[in-house]
Write an enzyme that holds these catalytic residues in place. Structure first.
Site, PDB file in Angstrom:
ATOM      1  CE1 TYR A 201      14.329  82.583  74.640  1.00 37.56           C
ATOM      2  CE2 TYR A 201      15.611  82.161  76.612  1.00 37.56           C
ATOM      3  CZ  TYR A 201      15.542  82.500  75.279  1.00 37.56           C
ATOM      4  OH  TYR A 201      16.707  82.742  74.592  1.00 37.56           O
TER       5      TYR A 201
ATOM      6  CE  LYS B 297      24.484  80.339  76.495  1.00 34.66           C
ATOM      7  NZ  LYS B 297      24.030  80.035  75.136  1.00 34.66           N
TER       8      LYS B 297
ATOM      9  CE1 TYR C 201      18.102  80.830  70.535  1.00 36.67           C
ATOM     10  CE2 TYR C 201      20.239  80.433  71.560  1.00 36.67           C
ATOM     11  CZ  TYR C 201      19.094  81.197  71.428  1.00 36.67           C
ATOM     12  OH  TYR C 201      18.958  82.340  72.173  1.00 36.67           O
TER      13      TYR C 201
ATOM     14  CG  ASP D 159      26.752  79.430  67.772  1.00 37.64           C
ATOM     15  OD1 ASP D 159      27.442  79.514  68.808  1.00 37.64           O
ATOM     16  OD2 ASP D 159      25.568  79.810  67.701  1.00 37.64           O
TER      17      ASP D 159
END
Ligand SMILES: *Cc1c(COP(=O)(O)O)cnc(C)c1O
Length: 431
Positions: free
Chosen positions: A28, A279, A156, A250
């Site tokens: 990014y 995560k 996302y 998600d």
């Protein structure tokens, strides 16, 4: 500065950019203009030590993963013990105790009959698997035409091509990649009567072409830390049931305590058909993800035909080191008071971010669980803000128009105050 010095290459820390870094390509990042990155050499609890000796208090917990703080001794021991015994074996036709135990524990922790665990090595891939499961579920049951995925604005779900097609159109770069990405179905989250009516109309028209509905429960993370109420999830569950659509949650960001409960869906009292986790699954130590399906989803893949099997299998699937470390992370949720710590962090964030409301250019200040968000009207120069934070000895990564904190659950009150005070200082000076 004279013209002779300005034309000479000046590679001091202040003028170097990311492109001066040999060989590496950063995520990014516009490499030509981004500041040269800081170099980390050591971590402990909520601290990161840099190569130049400076120490930063981490407000991000390694992109939302290091929920117990860095280098927790229990996780460290589990990693060393597993490394001595068996760092890796293939998972095709062969299983191992760390994966068996982890799958059983996840099934026991998750609500309802979410009980079949498919391991992968990143969140994006866990979501790719969830989508494949959902589409093939309908095919295996003999239903034709359910090939589309319905996702929501602000969502996302990862950076792979498949996930880009269900991310928010801006986040997923739909216009740049037009022609490459499949067309999916996009809607607004049903947060009020108007958006609910629009979603109902969409489903009345196209519901039978949709295999699954996908959302991040309670918080759309990378989309800007946007919160919604648990009732929204109850509406989605109800709409999915009515239209024969699978609900995929998600929980890659929200799972493992971040929103105040172990899983965000608990706050809505609903059970998705498929959930994706990653995560904080290994406490921020190893790459690991899981796609967990309910019994009826799994049973749709059982038949005499090889064609009904789920055809997916990452090389490093269920890596024993990662599974051992994830088991150690779950031990810590049992042996240390994580949910109490999260509640205390929540209260402190609410108290200490409150003064931000009076700063100029402020749009919103909000807190949920161990997530604190300061939303500005606009954020002109995130790179300058990031640098100002490092100069104050904290690691905070503003993006879009928000400055946020997602600290480790083990952060001390004093460290958390350093983070909130730095936000107030930097925003006050910057505006
Ligand atoms: C980070 C994230 C992903 C992607 O996970 P990776 O491991 O980066 O592929 C997907 N969904 C959500 C909600 C995330 O926060």
């Amino acid at each position: 500065m004279s013209s002779s010095t300005s034309s000479a290459p000046d590679l001091t820390a202040a003028s170097r950019t990311a492109a001066d870094l040999p060989h590496l390509w950063l995520p990014y990042t516009q490499m030509q203009t981004a500041p040269f990155p800081v170099e980390a050499v050591r971590t402990s609890c909520s601290r990161i030590t840099l190569a130049d000796g400076r120490e930063l208090v981490d407000g991000v917990a390694a992109w939302w993963t290091a929920c117990h703080g860095y280098s927790h001794p229990h996780i460290h021991e589990a990693l060393i013990r597993q490394a001595e015994r068996m760092p890796h074996v293939m998972f095709g036709g062969m299983v191992h105790e760390p994966a068996i135990r982890l799958a059983a524990r996840l099934a026991a922790m998750l609500p309802g009959d979410l009980e079949r665990v498919f391991f992968t090595d990143s969140g994006s891939v866990a979501m790719e698997v969830a989508i494949k499961m959902a589409v093939q579920y309908h095919i295996n049951l003999g239903t034709t035409g359910r090939t589309k995925i319905l996702s929501f604005r602000g969502g996302y779900h990862g950076d792979t091509l498949g996930m880009m097609s269900i991310c928010d159109p801006e986040e997923g770069m739909h216009s740049l990649f037009a022609g490459v990405l499949p067309n999916q179905v996009l809607a607004d989250l049903p947060v009020d009567a108007d958006s609910l009516a629009r979603l109902e109309a969409l489903l009345a028209e196209r519901g039978d072409s949709i295999a699954a509905m996908v959302t991040e429960p309670l918080v759309q993370g990378a989309g800007g830390m946007l919160f919604h109420d648990p009732e929204v999830l109850q509406r989605l569950r109800e709409l999915c049931d009515r239209h024969g659509i699978l609900l995929i949650l998600d929980e890659i960001f929200t799972g493992f305590g971040r929103t105040g409960t172990m899983f965000a869906c608990e706050q809505a009292g609903i059970v998705p058909d498929i959930v994706a986790l990653s995560k904080a699954l290994t406490g921020g130590t190893m790459a690991l993800a899981a796609t967990v399906a309910r019994r009826h989803v799994f049973e749709a893949f059982l038949s005499d035909s090889a064609g009904h099997a789920l055809m997916h299998g990452p090389t490093f699937m269920a890596n024993p080191l990662a599974c051992a470390v994830a088991n150690a992370s779950l031990d810590l949720f049992e042996s240390e008071p994580r949910l109490e710590q999260i509640a205390a962090i929540s209260a402190q964030l609410t108290r200490e971010l409150e003064p931000c409301r009076t700063l100029p250019g402020m749009k919103d200040v909000r807190v949920l669980g161990a997530i604190g968000v300061v939303e500005l009207e606009s954020l002109e120069n995130p790179d300058a803000l990031r640098r100002a934070f490092v100069e104050r000895g904290v690691w905070i990564r503003p993006f879009r128009n928000i400055v946020y904190l997602t600290p480790a659950f083990t952060i001390t009150p004093e460290e958390l105050t350093r983070l909130t005070a730095a936000i107030i200082d930097v925003l006050r000076e910057g505006t």
